[in-house]
Design a protein around this motif. Structure first.
Motif, PDB file in Angstrom:
ATOM      1  N   SER A   1       0.832  -1.210   0.000  1.00  0.00           N
ATOM      2  CA  SER A   1       0.000   0.000   0.000  1.00  0.00           C
ATOM      3  C   SER A   1       0.862   1.253   0.000  1.00  0.00           C
ATOM      4  N   ASP A   2       1.896   1.259   0.841  1.00  0.00           N
ATOM      5  CA  ASP A   2       2.800   2.414   0.897  1.00  0.00           C
ATOM      6  C   ASP A   2       3.519   2.614  -0.423  1.00  0.00           C
ATOM      7  N   TYR A   3       3.981   1.506  -1.003  1.00  0.00           N
ATOM      8  CA  TYR A   3       4.708   1.587  -2.262  1.00  0.00           C
ATOM      9  C   TYR A   3       3.824   2.142  -3.376  1.00  0.00           C
ATOM     10  N   GLU A   4       2.601   1.626  -3.488  1.00  0.00           N
ATOM     11  CA  GLU A   4       1.705   2.092  -4.546  1.00  0.00           C
ATOM     12  C   GLU A   4       1.317   3.547  -4.343  1.00  0.00           C
ATOM     13  N   ARG A   5       1.179   3.959  -3.084  1.00  0.00           N
ATOM     14  CA  ARG A   5       0.848   5.361  -2.799  1.00  0.00           C
ATOM     15  C   ARG A   5       1.999   6.284  -3.214  1.00  0.00           C
ATOM     16  N   GLN A   6       3.222   5.874  -2.917  1.00  0.00           N
ATOM     17  CA  GLN A   6       4.379   6.692  -3.269  1.00  0.00           C
ATOM     18  C   GLN A   6       4.654   6.668  -4.774  1.00  0.00           C
ATOM     19  N   LYS A   7       4.292   5.587  -5.422  1.00  0.00           N
ATOM     20  CA  LYS A   7       4.522   5.492  -6.861  1.00  0.00           C
ATOM     21  C   LYS A   7       3.675   6.502  -7.632  1.00  0.00           C
ATOM     22  N   LYS A   8       2.508   6.805  -7.086  1.00  0.00           N
ATOM     23  CA  LYS A   8       1.627   7.779  -7.750  1.00  0.00           C
ATOM     24  C   LYS A   8       2.218   9.187  -7.731  1.00  0.00           C
ATOM     25  N   VAL A   9       3.047   9.442  -6.733  1.00  0.00           N
ATOM     26  CA  VAL A   9       3.644  10.796  -6.623  1.00  0.00           C
ATOM     27  C   VAL A   9       5.157  10.727  -6.747  1.00  0.00           C
ATOM     28  N   GLN A  10       5.627   9.720  -7.444  1.00  0.00           N
ATOM     29  CA  GLN A  10       7.065   9.473  -7.522  1.00  0.00           C
ATOM     30  C   GLN A  10       7.839  10.679  -8.050  1.00  0.00           C
ATOM     31  N   GLN A  11       7.252  11.383  -9.022  1.00  0.00           N
ATOM     32  CA  GLN A  11       7.961  12.504  -9.629  1.00  0.00           C
ATOM     33  C   GLN A  11       8.067  13.708  -8.697  1.00  0.00           C
ATOM     34  N   HIS A  12       7.343  13.661  -7.589  1.00  0.00           N
ATOM     35  CA  HIS A  12       7.340  14.792  -6.671  1.00  0.00           C
ATOM     36  C   HIS A  12       8.137  14.545  -5.392  1.00  0.00           C
ATOM     37  N   ILE A  13       8.708  13.347  -5.248  1.00  0.00           N
ATOM     38  CA  ILE A  13       9.442  13.051  -4.031  1.00  0.00           C
ATOM     39  C   ILE A  13      10.882  12.683  -4.341  1.00  0.00           C
TER      40      ILE A  13
END
Length: 232
Positions: A82-94
């Motif tokens: 869940s954490d990975y998929e959540r971060q993948k959606k905003v990958q370009q911003h982190i």
């Protein structure tokens, strides 16, 4: 044409040779079964004489602790995913290294679950093939060791048998795969017939005998007899 075939058959019969051989009857498949890990026997689902199917569960070690760890690993994987998929959606911003840490936790959680499931699977003993249990060497509560290889059951194929033929070494160039073997089992007046499908490449040093195998059905393991190999 018929006369030629008839004469050819006579010639073949004259050239054929009958070679005496003794045999012992063994199961086509047999194995001694053991756990590959250490533990305490918790369940035994079969006994001597039980007929089993391939992959049937025969025995089980006490494994409540490993089952609990597997469940914990499943929960850990659920949240790591869940954490990975959540971060993948905003990958370009982190930060890239931050995203990599979430990817690592997710991959690690998958590996940990797989590892714990493998440990759990080792606490189950299953039949390697269809057969019948011929020996039981432990009882519920006994401690078994994966390192010392504590045998739990012996199993052999249910009906398929093989005759282990022994014949004089001087015939090693004459007996071939495909030759017919006609034989009688000790105590049985019926003449049976089979085909040699395997010849051992070595000679027994003490008896100076060669060995071969013939497939058979349903004879009790341990019987013996004799017969004649008809060479082509």
């Amino acid at each position: 044409m018929k006369k030629i075939v008839f004469l050819l058959c006579i010639v073949l019969q004259l050239n054929a040779e009958e070679i005496y051989a003794t045999f012992d009857i063994e199961a086509q498949k047999s194995a001694s079964l053991a756990f590959s890990t250490s533990g305490i026997i918790g369940k035994m689902n079969v006994d001597i004489g039980s007929t089993v199917k391939k992959e049937e569960l025969l025995a089980e070690l006490l494994n409540d602790d490993i089952k609990a760890i597997v469940e914990v690993s499943k929960v850990a994987l659920k949240y790591a995913k869940s954490d990975y998929e959540r971060q993948k959606k905003v990958q370009q911003h982190i930060n890239e290294s931050l995203f990599d840490s979430y990817a690592y936790k997710y991959d690690n959680a998958k590996v940990q679950l797989k590892y714990q499931e493998t440990l759990l699977d080792k606490t189950y003993l299953r039949a390697p093939f269809d057969g019948i249990i011929t020996a039981k060497r432990v009882e519920i509560g006994d401690v078994v060791s994966g390192q010392m290889i504590t045998e739990v059951f012996d199993i052999q194929s249910l009906n398929t048998r093989k005759l282990i033929l022994k014949f004089d070494q001087k015939y090693h160039q004459k007996v071939k795969v495909g030759d017919t073997f006609k034989y009688k089992v000790d105590g049985d007046d019926i003449t049976y017939s089979g085909i040699i499908y395997k010849i051992y490449p070595t000679i027994e040093s003490k008896s100076r005998k060669m060995l071969a195998e013939v497939k058979a059905q349903s004879f009790p393991v341990g019987l013996f007899g004799d017969g004649y190999i008809t060479t082509k």
